[in-house]
Design an enzyme around this catalytic site. Sequence first.
Site, PDB file in Angstrom:
ATOM      1  N   TYR A 432       0.808  -1.214   0.000  1.00  0.00           N
ATOM      2  CA  TYR A 432       0.000   0.000   0.000  1.00  0.00           C
ATOM      3  C   TYR A 432       0.846   1.271   0.000  1.00  0.00           C
ATOM      4  O   TYR A 432       1.836   1.364   0.724  1.00  0.00           O
ATOM      5  CB  TYR A 432      -0.840   0.048   1.284  1.00  0.00           C
ATOM      6  N   GLU A 433       0.400   2.253  -0.751  1.00  0.00           N
ATOM      7  CA  GLU A 433       0.966   3.618  -0.720  1.00  0.00           C
ATOM      8  C   GLU A 433       2.473   3.635  -0.952  1.00  0.00           C
ATOM      9  O   GLU A 433       3.192   4.470  -0.398  1.00  0.00           O
ATOM     10  CB  GLU A 433       0.647   4.323   0.611  1.00  0.00           C
TER      11      GLU A 433
END
Length: 607
Positions: A432-433
């Site tokens: 994620y991210e």
Amino acid sequence: MTQYHVPYDSIRFAFEQVMDIPASYSPDLDMEFVSAVWGEAGRFAEEQLAPLNQSGDEQGCQWQDTEVATPAGFKAAYQQFVDNGWPALAQPENLGGQALPMSLQFSIYEMLVSANLAWTLYPTITWGAITTLKTHGTESQKADYLPELVSGRWQGTMCLTEAHCGSDLGLLKTKALANDDGSYSLSGSKIFISSGEHDMVDNVVHITLARIEGAPEGVRGISLFLVPKFLPDEQGKFTQRNSVACGSIEHKMGIHGNATCVINFDDAKGFLIGEPNRGLANMFTFINESRVDVCLQAQGQIEKSYQNALAYAKERLQMKASPRFDDRRAADPIIAHPEIRRLLLTQQAFSEASRMMAYELAAKVDRLHDGGNVAENAQAELAFLTPIAKGFITEVAMEATSHGVQVLGGHGFIQEYGMEQLYRDVRITAIYEGTTAIQGIDLISRKIIADQQVQLNHFIEQIEQNCERAMNLDNQHLNQSARRIAESVRDWQRLNAVCLPQFSADPAEVNAAASEYLMYCGYIVAAHYLLRAACKAELYSGSDYSPEFLQQKTSLLTFYVARILPRIAALAASIESGNQTIADYHLHDITNSNGVNDDKSNSIAYS
């Protein structure tokens, strides 16, 4: 099935004693009020969310004809969450919020993600959408969308990734054509959109990257748009269906209770957020806030895995320990065996260090609202610490939840006990991210080299001061641990002296070392926070915590410094070997003249 009990003492100690968050507000944040808020949030997490964690994983989300149904119980829990005002806790009063600190909201977030990560991803993805609109939206956009998003009746999403481009957003193809009324028509497809469609809210507001027709290629031609599922009708009510829809949901390794969607834009009406071609810079408002959130997503899975592994280890009888725990029994509880205690202590050390690192980030987010030099310094420190915390915590979370499976042995591997779910669920946090390597490249290139080591040196100075204070305390164990950490800082400085010039000269060296350098930094930073906690426990003179709880801080630090911190030596050796050890290998041609894979496609040969 896993259980979750809010570790109130650990949360309060980190929040009040180590981070000193209440005293940083004027007037001081009242701890009786904070404790009352924690109590209500804790009951919601334990009684409403935790029981849905395993059932939500087993049932998963169901997609049909662009609509998504969430697992049984999710919608009712979300409605209760909204009715009780939790989404608006840290939002401004003029938007219907309660204007409480982000750091308080963050401590509650720990409870929610520990209890049920998949469920918690639904309401909390909206926080970044709110911040993005507050920062870059027009007054009309703020008036139309923020009150509904703040209340939790609507939800925001982050639409970045496309099938042909993951982190390389300069390759995105979603198009935006200008309309006569000032809006845009967006066409394209986005994948991996968390909470992109579901049955718990009245409207979904997609914060979307796209390229306006005629814009430059690459990241310089990307713009940011607001694309709601429902548009306002002639009376201003959001009842008109926009041509944006969920094409499918992903079948994935973990977080089955959260809908990860393919979102299709078919001439969908959207509205520009900020200036044209400034979309990626504006979207980083969303991305950076989400990176902070991910730290606690990972920490929450460590904490829950540790709690359940500890409970199991106290009850499970296997073999005779040396020395015996209870010689009246045929076997001892496995917690009596050093190997099991090593696994549990590793989990506990990572959980406590990660909690403090995450709370530090939240406290700095609060300082951004103070303005002036305070906000400027907080922003610089936040920028430096975020990639370290995000990368390190998510990586050690995979190790810690794996330890949880290992403590339970065969029972950890089967679904009934729920430990394998924590291992699966947490895996996404390191992706994620921005992956760990991306965080490491950002740390080295932008937060150290481009910053001319200003924040790096500032943080090293903080660690050295922390060590000096600890060495002046009348506690031999603290003194020894502080000296070992101070030595590790000197090793860090020597490594920087060797490697940073190489990093500056060759981007390939940065890429080759990024993940390992980030973890090197993370192990030292984690030691710094564990030392801070142990020092606070040593000096504490109140009655809120038991002597055993306070003593444990020093014992945990001693374990970490002796058994985990030495990992930096191996990382340093690998980092210093440089990119050449990788570059000296090359891939054979993977296709023959007919374009068909040949036998060489599976080999890597030394040049």
